[in-house]
Design a protein around this motif. Structure first.
Motif, PDB file in Angstrom:
ATOM      1  N   HIS A 112      10.470  -2.318 -14.480  1.00 44.76           N
ATOM      2  CA  HIS A 112       9.006  -1.530 -13.656  1.00 44.76           C
ATOM      3  C   HIS A 112       9.245  -0.351 -13.218  1.00 44.76           C
ATOM      4  O   HIS A 112      10.375   0.104 -12.645  1.00 44.76           O
ATOM      5  CB  HIS A 112       8.827  -2.472 -12.393  1.00 44.76           C
ATOM      6  N   PRO A 113       8.466   0.589 -13.409  1.00 45.15           N
ATOM      7  CA  PRO A 113       8.533   2.005 -13.272  1.00 45.15           C
ATOM      8  C   PRO A 113       9.136   2.065 -11.657  1.00 45.15           C
ATOM      9  O   PRO A 113       9.614   3.050 -11.344  1.00 45.15           O
ATOM     10  CB  PRO A 113       7.039   2.791 -13.469  1.00 45.15           C
ATOM     11  N   CYS A 134      -3.489  -2.109  -9.892  1.00 45.51           N
ATOM     12  CA  CYS A 134      -2.163  -1.924  -9.704  1.00 45.51           C
ATOM     13  C   CYS A 134      -1.904  -0.980  -8.446  1.00 45.51           C
ATOM     14  O   CYS A 134      -2.154   0.214  -8.596  1.00 45.51           O
ATOM     15  CB  CYS A 134      -1.312  -1.358 -10.747  1.00 45.51           C
ATOM     16  N   HIS A 193      -0.495   2.632  -9.142  1.00 44.83           N
ATOM     17  CA  HIS A 193      -0.949   3.304 -10.134  1.00 44.83           C
ATOM     18  C   HIS A 193      -0.964   4.919  -9.606  1.00 44.83           C
ATOM     19  O   HIS A 193      -0.920   5.851 -10.443  1.00 44.83           O
ATOM     20  CB  HIS A 193      -2.238   2.742 -10.591  1.00 44.83           C
ATOM     21  N   CYS A 202       2.474   5.943 -10.361  1.00 44.68           N
ATOM     22  CA  CYS A 202       3.068   5.757 -11.592  1.00 44.68           C
ATOM     23  C   CYS A 202       2.757   6.857 -12.859  1.00 44.68           C
ATOM     24  O   CYS A 202       1.694   6.978 -13.274  1.00 44.68           O
ATOM     25  CB  CYS A 202       2.661   4.198 -12.029  1.00 44.68           C
ATOM     26  N   TYR A 239       2.994   6.131 -15.945  1.00 46.91           N
ATOM     27  CA  TYR A 239       2.519   5.675 -17.118  1.00 46.91           C
ATOM     28  C   TYR A 239       1.014   5.025 -16.735  1.00 46.91           C
ATOM     29  O   TYR A 239       0.715   4.278 -17.662  1.00 46.91           O
ATOM     30  CB  TYR A 239       3.503   4.342 -17.540  1.00 46.91           C
ATOM     31  N   ALA A 240       0.580   5.398 -15.804  1.00 47.71           N
ATOM     32  CA  ALA A 240      -0.670   4.707 -15.434  1.00 47.71           C
ATOM     33  C   ALA A 240      -1.889   5.079 -16.203  1.00 47.71           C
ATOM     34  O   ALA A 240      -1.921   6.160 -16.723  1.00 47.71           O
ATOM     35  CB  ALA A 240      -1.110   5.346 -13.862  1.00 47.71           C
ATOM     36  N   CYS A 299      -5.135   0.294 -15.143  1.00 50.17           N
ATOM     37  CA  CYS A 299      -4.177   0.097 -14.010  1.00 50.17           C
ATOM     38  C   CYS A 299      -4.932   0.320 -12.950  1.00 50.17           C
ATOM     39  O   CYS A 299      -4.640  -0.210 -11.702  1.00 50.17           O
ATOM     40  CB  CYS A 299      -2.977   1.068 -13.970  1.00 50.17           C
ATOM     41  N   PRO A 340      -2.082  -6.224 -12.133  1.00 47.44           N
ATOM     42  CA  PRO A 340      -1.121  -6.855 -12.828  1.00 47.44           C
ATOM     43  C   PRO A 340      -0.516  -8.009 -12.120  1.00 47.44           C
ATOM     44  O   PRO A 340      -0.281  -7.754 -11.231  1.00 47.44           O
ATOM     45  CB  PRO A 340      -0.136  -6.037 -13.389  1.00 47.44           C
ATOM     46  N   CYS A 351       3.342  -5.589 -14.536  1.00 46.86           N
ATOM     47  CA  CYS A 351       2.861  -4.113 -15.188  1.00 46.86           C
ATOM     48  C   CYS A 351       2.074  -4.747 -16.495  1.00 46.86           C
ATOM     49  O   CYS A 351       2.594  -5.482 -17.321  1.00 46.86           O
ATOM     50  CB  CYS A 351       4.055  -3.375 -15.416  1.00 46.86           C
ATOM     51  N   HIS A 352       0.947  -3.908 -16.575  1.00 46.82           N
ATOM     52  CA  HIS A 352       0.066  -4.308 -17.805  1.00 46.82           C
ATOM     53  C   HIS A 352       0.758  -3.767 -19.033  1.00 46.82           C
ATOM     54  O   HIS A 352       0.554  -4.350 -20.032  1.00 46.82           O
ATOM     55  CB  HIS A 352      -1.193  -3.557 -17.707  1.00 46.82           C
ATOM     56  N   TYR A 353       1.726  -2.923 -18.860  1.00 45.36           N
ATOM     57  CA  TYR A 353       2.426  -2.245 -20.092  1.00 45.36           C
ATOM     58  C   TYR A 353       3.615  -2.637 -20.125  1.00 45.36           C
ATOM     59  O   TYR A 353       4.748  -1.626 -20.645  1.00 45.36           O
ATOM     60  CB  TYR A 353       1.881  -0.733 -20.121  1.00 45.36           C
TER      61      TYR A 353
HETATM   62  S1  SF4 Z   1       0.564  -1.398 -14.296  1.00 39.45           S
HETATM   63 FE1  SF4 Z   1       2.498  -0.607 -14.785  1.00 39.45          FE
HETATM   64  S2  SF4 Z   1       1.692   1.321 -15.865  1.00 39.45           S
HETATM   65 FE2  SF4 Z   1       0.088   0.524 -14.802  1.00 39.45          FE
HETATM   66  S3  SF4 Z   1       0.179   1.724 -12.965  1.00 39.45           S
HETATM   67 FE3  SF4 Z   1       0.982  -0.429 -12.545  1.00 39.45          FE
HETATM   68  S4  SF4 Z   1       3.095  -0.170 -13.073  1.00 39.45           S
HETATM   69 FE4  SF4 Z   1       2.463   1.840 -14.044  1.00 39.45          FE
END
Ligand code: SF4
Ligand SMILES: Nc1ncnc2c1ncn2[C@@H]1O[C@H](COP(=O)(O)OP(=O)(O)O)[C@@H](O)[C@H]1O
Ligand SMILES: [Mg+2]
Length: 343
Positions: free
Chosen positions: A252-253, A290, A293, A296, A298-299, A303, A308, A321-323
């Motif tokens: 997770h980021p 999320c 987001h 993040c 990578y958002a 998100c 998620p 995390c979706h990704y």
């Molecule tokens: S779902 Fe993942 S990529 Fe999207 S904001 Fe949350 S942690 Fe970041």
């Protein structure tokens, strides 16, 4: 661990604190301190819980222990539902679940001797036969916690910080609990004393077969004592896994950012630092979708809309995390070449 039955099953636990405002005081919102938390605790393990100050760690601990009204969700201890349990029945079970607090300075009554402090939970719960039995239980527990029997007649101000925390631990253990929640139990102590208290907790766990929930904002303290670790952000777990998975392969980021801010054990390998943008949002007004987001790197559009779920990605590693499939393992930069940590 998976083939054992959990001793504690926590499902979708929520604790909101109402915010009142206006001329005629009315509810204008909620602080979503704990916002749908689920996990299992297995006999004899230590589940570490980390996260920044204000992310809901203490509220979660207190909700599990039944110290609040208005807790939603389910907390089962040995299969028995604790949420909404009748007060008398809850009181009988309460000796099995104990807490050790952060501040050994303020949590001990200065007017009571160490012996009286440790004896108090026994007398409150009527858990002694006679005076001699009480004395024996108190002295044995004090000694088990690394103090001497003669310390029982001394007052809190006569002890060092580490010794006071030993009294606090003895006070919790005298009731012979099965689960102990340590909430920032070593955070107020010097680093060398922290190690002594952690070793004591680990020895007590071996001898008594205790299960611990060990809460701290300090990643290195949690790493030492835990079997599994969960990372909280704004009232939810964002990642949970075995200690090795979490520290060596955080996905997770947010976990990656937390770990990259912490000192690394191997000075030749410098973790690529990930600086978190922006401040921690308020749990009274958390971001939609999320909750991470806003910070993040990578958002994506999804998100911002959808939250998620914490999903098991195998080998007892869960990530919200979706990704998750696109997330890269954390990179370590050595002085000569770049190394990617893989299993
Ligand atoms: S779902 Fe993942 S990529 Fe999207 S904001 Fe949350 S942690 Fe970041
Ligand atoms: N009794 C309370 N009334 C209102 N808000 C509270 C109360 N206790 C905690 N909070 C809020 O809930 C959030 C989580 O707090 P807490 O569980 O203490 O976090 P942590 O232990 O991770 O530092 C914070 O925003 C805090 O201000
Ligand atoms: Mg706290």
């Amino acid at each position: 661990m998976e083939n054992k039955k959990p001793i504690l099953e926590v499902r979708n636990v929520k604790k909101y604190f109402p915010i009142t405002g206006g001329f005629i005081r009315h509810n204008v919102g909620d602080v979503k301190a704990v916002d749908g938390v689920s996990f299992d605790l297995y006999p004899g393990e230590t589940l570490g819980i980390v996260g920044e100050s204000g992310c809901g760690k203490s509220t979660l601990a207190r909700a599990i222990l039944g110290l609040y009204e208005g807790v939603e969700g389910s907390v089962k201890y040995k299969g028995k539902e604790l949420v909404g349990m009748d007060k008398d029945e809850r009181r009988k079970l309460s000796t099995d679940l104990q807490m050790i607090f952060q501040d050994p300075y303020s949590s001990l009554n200065p007017r009571m001797t160490a012996g009286q402090i440790v004896a108090e939970p026994l007398s409150n719960n009527g858990l002694y036969k006679d005076k001699e039995d009480m004395r024996e239980k108190v002295i044995n527990t004090i000694e088990e916690c690394g103090l001497a029997g003669y310390h029982a007649t001394r007052y809190p101000h006569e002890f060092s910080g580490g010794q006071r925390q030993r009294i606090g631990i003895a006070r919790s253990l005298v009731l012979n609990p099965k689960i102990v929640i340590c909430d920032e139990a070593v955070s107020a102590l010097d680093v060398s004393i922290q190690a002594q208290i952690i070793n004591l907790l680990m020895n007590l766990q071996d001898e008594r077969g205790l299960s611990y929930i060990f809460i701290s904002h300090d990643l290195s303290v949690v790493e030492h004592i835990s079997t599994r670790v969960g990372v909280m952000y704004l009232g939810n777990f964002v990642e949970m896994g075995s200690k090795e998975k979490l520290y060596e392969n955080p996905l997770h980021p947010y976990t990656q950012a937390l770990l990259s801010a912490a000192p690394v054990a191997d000075p030749s390998a410098v973790v690529e630092r990930q600086i978190l943008e922006g401040d921690l949002p308020s749990p009274a007004n958390p971001p939609k979708g999320c909750k991470f987001h806003t910070r993040c790197p990578y958002a994506q559009e999804k998100c911002v809309k959808d939250a998620p779920q914490l999903l098991d990605i195998g080998e007892n590693h869960s990530v919200a995390c979706h990704y998750v499939n696109n997330l890269k393992p954390r990179t370590l930069k050595s002085s000569t070449n770049e190394v990617t940590i893989k299993e």
